[in-house]
Design a protein around this motif. Structure first.
Motif, PDB file in Angstrom:
ATOM      1  N   ALA A   1      -3.594  -8.258   8.321  1.00 46.31           N
ATOM      2  CA  ALA A   1      -3.236  -9.616   7.897  1.00 46.31           C
ATOM      3  C   ALA A   1      -1.735  -9.734   7.658  1.00 46.31           C
ATOM      4  CB  ALA A   1      -4.008  -9.985   6.641  1.00 46.31           C
ATOM      5  N   GLU A   2      -1.113  -8.667   7.153  1.00 45.60           N
ATOM      6  CA  GLU A   2       0.325  -8.652   6.929  1.00 45.60           C
ATOM      7  C   GLU A   2       1.029  -8.208   8.206  1.00 45.60           C
ATOM      8  OE1 GLU A   2       1.283  -6.870   2.884  1.00 45.60           O
ATOM      9  OE2 GLU A   2      -0.807  -6.283   3.151  1.00 45.60           O
ATOM     10  N   SER A   3       1.999  -8.971   8.641  1.00 48.13           N
ATOM     11  CA  SER A   3       2.616  -8.721   9.945  1.00 48.13           C
ATOM     12  C   SER A   3       3.408  -7.422  10.001  1.00 48.13           C
ATOM     13  CB  SER A   3       3.537  -9.883  10.317  1.00 48.13           C
ATOM     14  OG  SER A   3       4.580 -10.027   9.353  1.00 48.13           O
ATOM     15  N   ASN A   4       3.799  -6.898   8.849  1.00 48.44           N
ATOM     16  CA  ASN A   4       4.589  -5.664   8.822  1.00 48.44           C
ATOM     17  C   ASN A   4       3.728  -4.431   8.563  1.00 48.44           C
ATOM     18  OD1 ASN A   4       3.993  -6.378   6.169  1.00 48.44           O
ATOM     19  ND2 ASN A   4       5.894  -5.480   5.360  1.00 48.44           N
ATOM     20  N   LYS A   5       2.393  -4.571   8.689  1.00 50.33           N
ATOM     21  CA  LYS A   5       1.489  -3.455   8.441  1.00 50.33           C
ATOM     22  C   LYS A   5       0.418  -3.392   9.519  1.00 50.33           C
ATOM     23  CE  LYS A   5       2.041  -3.313   3.406  1.00 50.33           C
ATOM     24  NZ  LYS A   5       1.343  -3.258   2.095  1.00 50.33           N
ATOM     25  N   VAL A   6      -0.281  -2.250   9.532  1.00 45.11           N
ATOM     26  CA  VAL A   6      -1.412  -2.069  10.444  1.00 45.11           C
ATOM     27  C   VAL A   6      -2.616  -1.592   9.642  1.00 45.11           C
ATOM     28  CG1 VAL A   6       0.087  -1.460  12.376  1.00 45.11           C
ATOM     29  CG2 VAL A   6      -0.855   0.358  10.927  1.00 45.11           C
ATOM     30  N   LEU A   7      -3.768  -1.679  10.251  1.00 45.66           N
ATOM     31  CA  LEU A   7      -4.956  -0.990   9.755  1.00 45.66           C
ATOM     32  C   LEU A   7      -5.049   0.336  10.501  1.00 45.66           C
ATOM     33  CD1 LEU A   7      -7.288  -4.083   9.769  1.00 45.66           C
ATOM     34  CD2 LEU A   7      -6.686  -2.779   7.719  1.00 45.66           C
ATOM     35  N   ASN A   8      -5.312   1.412   9.776  1.00 49.61           N
ATOM     36  CA  ASN A   8      -5.468   2.735  10.382  1.00 49.61           C
ATOM     37  C   ASN A   8      -6.958   2.906  10.657  1.00 49.61           C
ATOM     38  OD1 ASN A   8      -4.743   5.251  11.315  1.00 49.61           O
ATOM     39  ND2 ASN A   8      -4.702   6.207   9.290  1.00 49.61           N
ATOM     40  N   THR A   9      -7.358   2.744  11.908  1.00 51.35           N
ATOM     41  CA  THR A   9      -8.746   2.455  12.245  1.00 51.35           C
ATOM     42  C   THR A   9      -9.381   3.490  13.162  1.00 51.35           C
ATOM     43  OG1 THR A   9      -8.336   0.079  12.011  1.00 51.35           O
ATOM     44  CG2 THR A   9     -10.248   0.727  13.315  1.00 51.35           C
TER      45      THR A   9
ATOM     46  N   PHE B   1       3.113  10.051  -2.083  1.00 55.15           N
ATOM     47  CA  PHE B   1       3.631  10.972  -3.097  1.00 55.15           C
ATOM     48  C   PHE B   1       5.142  10.816  -3.190  1.00 55.15           C
ATOM     49  CE2 PHE B   1       4.375  13.317   0.756  1.00 55.15           C
ATOM     50  CZ  PHE B   1       5.531  14.041   0.517  1.00 55.15           C
ATOM     51  N   GLN B   2       5.686  11.292  -4.302  1.00 55.93           N
ATOM     52  CA  GLN B   2       7.135  11.281  -4.472  1.00 55.93           C
ATOM     53  C   GLN B   2       7.541  12.489  -5.296  1.00 55.93           C
ATOM     54  OE1 GLN B   2       8.841   7.566  -5.549  1.00 55.93           O
ATOM     55  NE2 GLN B   2      10.862   8.410  -5.973  1.00 55.93           N
ATOM     56  N   THR B   3       8.516  13.239  -4.786  1.00 53.29           N
ATOM     57  CA  THR B   3       9.093  14.355  -5.508  1.00 53.29           C
ATOM     58  C   THR B   3      10.589  14.101  -5.631  1.00 53.29           C
ATOM     59  OG1 THR B   3       9.598  15.667  -3.531  1.00 53.29           O
ATOM     60  CG2 THR B   3       7.377  15.894  -4.470  1.00 53.29           C
ATOM     61  N   ALA B   4      11.297  15.062  -6.188  1.00 52.29           N
ATOM     62  CA  ALA B   4      12.749  14.905  -6.327  1.00 52.29           C
ATOM     63  C   ALA B   4      13.438  14.823  -4.968  1.00 52.29           C
ATOM     64  CB  ALA B   4      13.308  16.073  -7.134  1.00 52.29           C
ATOM     65  N   ASN B   5      12.819  15.434  -3.947  1.00 48.03           N
ATOM     66  CA  ASN B   5      13.474  15.516  -2.651  1.00 48.03           C
ATOM     67  C   ASN B   5      12.748  14.792  -1.515  1.00 48.03           C
ATOM     68  OD1 ASN B   5      15.411  17.366  -3.744  1.00 48.03           O
ATOM     69  ND2 ASN B   5      13.836  18.955  -3.638  1.00 48.03           N
ATOM     70  N   GLU B   6      11.559  14.302  -1.783  1.00 53.94           N
ATOM     71  CA  GLU B   6      10.750  13.762  -0.691  1.00 53.94           C
ATOM     72  C   GLU B   6       9.883  12.608  -1.181  1.00 53.94           C
ATOM     73  OE1 GLU B   6       7.947  15.675   2.861  1.00 53.94           O
ATOM     74  OE2 GLU B   6       8.366  16.810   1.034  1.00 53.94           O
ATOM     75  N   ARG B   7       9.676  11.642  -0.294  1.00 53.31           N
ATOM     76  CA  ARG B   7       8.847  10.494  -0.634  1.00 53.31           C
ATOM     77  C   ARG B   7       8.098  10.031   0.606  1.00 53.31           C
ATOM     78  NH1 ARG B   7       9.086   4.949  -0.364  1.00 53.31           N
ATOM     79  NH2 ARG B   7       8.144   3.794  -2.102  1.00 53.31           N
ATOM     80  N   TYR B   8       6.820   9.711   0.443  1.00 52.75           N
ATOM     81  CA  TYR B   8       6.027   9.206   1.567  1.00 52.75           C
ATOM     82  C   TYR B   8       4.955   8.270   1.030  1.00 52.75           C
ATOM     83  CZ  TYR B   8       3.046   9.103   5.708  1.00 52.75           C
ATOM     84  OH  TYR B   8       2.299   8.689   6.779  1.00 52.75           O
ATOM     85  N   GLU B   9       4.872   7.069   1.581  1.00 56.05           N
ATOM     86  CA  GLU B   9       3.891   6.080   1.122  1.00 56.05           C
ATOM     87  C   GLU B   9       3.239   5.397   2.318  1.00 56.05           C
ATOM     88  OE1 GLU B   9       2.747   5.371  -1.814  1.00 56.05           O
ATOM     89  OE2 GLU B   9       4.110   6.571  -3.035  1.00 56.05           O
ATOM     90  N   GLU B  10       1.996   5.735   2.593  1.00 56.94           N
ATOM     91  CA  GLU B  10       1.290   5.079   3.694  1.00 56.94           C
ATOM     92  C   GLU B  10       1.163   3.577   3.469  1.00 56.94           C
ATOM     93  OE1 GLU B  10      -1.663   8.119   6.004  1.00 56.94           O
ATOM     94  OE2 GLU B  10      -2.485   7.131   4.229  1.00 56.94           O
ATOM     95  N   SER B  11       1.073   3.173   2.196  1.00 53.51           N
ATOM     96  CA  SER B  11       0.848   1.759   1.892  1.00 53.51           C
ATOM     97  C   SER B  11       2.012   0.867   2.318  1.00 53.51           C
ATOM     98  CB  SER B  11       0.586   1.581   0.391  1.00 53.51           C
ATOM     99  OG  SER B  11       1.710   1.986  -0.368  1.00 53.51           O
ATOM    100  N   GLU B  12       3.173   1.444   2.642  1.00 55.84           N
ATOM    101  CA  GLU B  12       4.299   0.634   3.090  1.00 55.84           C
ATOM    102  C   GLU B  12       4.109   0.102   4.508  1.00 55.84           C
ATOM    103  OE1 GLU B  12       7.741   3.038   2.487  1.00 55.84           O
ATOM    104  OE2 GLU B  12       7.784   2.685   0.320  1.00 55.84           O
ATOM    105  N   THR B  13       3.281   0.797   5.297  1.00 54.47           N
ATOM    106  CA  THR B  13       3.055   0.346   6.674  1.00 54.47           C
ATOM    107  C   THR B  13       1.571   0.193   7.012  1.00 54.47           C
ATOM    108  OG1 THR B  13       3.197   2.657   7.397  1.00 54.47           O
ATOM    109  CG2 THR B  13       5.193   1.298   7.610  1.00 54.47           C
ATOM    110  N   ILE B  14       0.686   0.577   6.092  1.00 56.97           N
ATOM    111  CA  ILE B  14      -0.756   0.512   6.351  1.00 56.97           C
ATOM    112  C   ILE B  14      -1.434  -0.344   5.290  1.00 56.97           C
ATOM    113  CG2 ILE B  14      -2.899   1.846   6.508  1.00 56.97           C
ATOM    114  CD1 ILE B  14      -1.240   4.215   7.470  1.00 56.97           C
ATOM    115  N   ALA B  15      -2.304  -1.231   5.730  1.00 52.63           N
ATOM    116  CA  ALA B  15      -3.143  -2.016   4.820  1.00 52.63           C
ATOM    117  C   ALA B  15      -4.466  -1.285   4.635  1.00 52.63           C
ATOM    118  CB  ALA B  15      -3.390  -3.412   5.390  1.00 52.63           C
TER     119      ALA B  15
END
Length: 272
Positions: free
Chosen positions: A93-101, A123-137
């Motif tokens: 529904a959000e144009s900047n995201k996808v469904l991982n299907t 997850f987020q650490t002092a040196n690394e960050r990754y968030e699926e929710s930024e590109t996946i609905a």
């Protein structure tokens, strides 16, 4: 002898090139079908392991239309196989995201089931960050699949990668013959948790678990754990591919399911 179902799990080390990945998938599916598999499973992100998280947004397809889905349907018909197509990016529904299907195709090339990943990794650490929710609905409906093969019904649960850490999802699906889990587990978490979690899901739900993984170093600097596995309802690992591309095969047995559930009828003893 009770009915058995020959299954295959395909492991890949996907790249940012969709055509290259689809060609690899085609070769491995053909190999699995030649080995006798009636059901084959591709891993999460099999079609695209992008250099950037936003690459999958640009590659998204509308449900039921697009070159990735067309080739998946063709793979199923060409190999006369039921294909559980890992995950592909579909429009959200959000144009900047996808469904991982996950999509499932029958041997006639018809899509017969769909599951949108519910739990999103981050997850987020002092040196690394990754968030699926930024590109996946996130999806919201648990995935189920029933296949009628060789005059026998086989019931499957469909889940994806990070879902594995949420046992309530599997309990909620009820009694199944096998849980199918495409994944791209990170090397860091996979080496400590992957096998333990897979075997736990098999033991506590008294069913087979068939996982299909990404397994190696990718061009985007990610390293995935691999170890695609078939695990039986007692928690025994029947087949495993530690790393690299390839596939494993094995058989689901109604006799084995009945044996485990008879000698330890734990599911009947639930109180909550």
């Amino acid at each position: 002898m009770s009915p058995e179902l020959k299954v295959a799990s395909i492991q890949m080390v996907s790249t940012p090139d969709i055509k290259e990945n689809l060609d690899t998938a085609a070769r491995l599916i053909k190999g699995a079908a030649t080995a006798g598999a009636e059901v084959a499973v591709l891993p999460e992100y099999f079609c695209l392991m992008g250099l950037k998280d936003t690459d999958k947004v640009r590659a998204r397809e509308a449900p039921g239309a697009g070159p990735i889905q067309e080739r998946l349907a063709a793979f199923a018909t060409e190999n006369n196989i039921h294909l559980v197509a890992g995950t592909i990016p579909l429009e959200a529904a959000e144009s900047n995201k996808v469904l991982n299907t996950t999509l499932v195709f029958d041997p006639q090339g018809q899509q017969i089931a769909r599951y949108d990943k519910i739990h999103l990794f981050g997850f987020q650490t002092a040196n690394e960050r990754y968030e699926e929710s930024e590109t996946i609905a996130a999806g919201s409906v648990p995935g189920e699949l029933t296949l009628h093969i060789n005059q026998t019904d086989w019931r499957f649960g469909l889940s994806i990668c990070y879902d594995l850490r949420f046992p309530e999802l599997y309990r909620g699906l009820g009694s199944v013959d096998c849980h199918i889990i495409p994944a791209a587990f990170t090397y860091t978490t996979g080496k400590d948790h992957w096998e333990i979690l897979l075997r736990a899901r098999a033991i506590e739900n008294q069913c087979y678990v068939l996982s299909s993984a990404q397994g190696g170093a990718h061009l985007n600097q990610r390293r995935t754990w691999g170890n695609s596995m078939l695990i039986d309802p007692w928690g025994a690992v029947l087949a495993n591919l530690p790393e690299g591309e390839g596939f494993i095969t094995g058989a689901l047995s109604k006799d084995k399911l009945k044996e485990v559930r008879s000698k330890l009828p734990a599911l009947k003893h639930r109180r909550l």
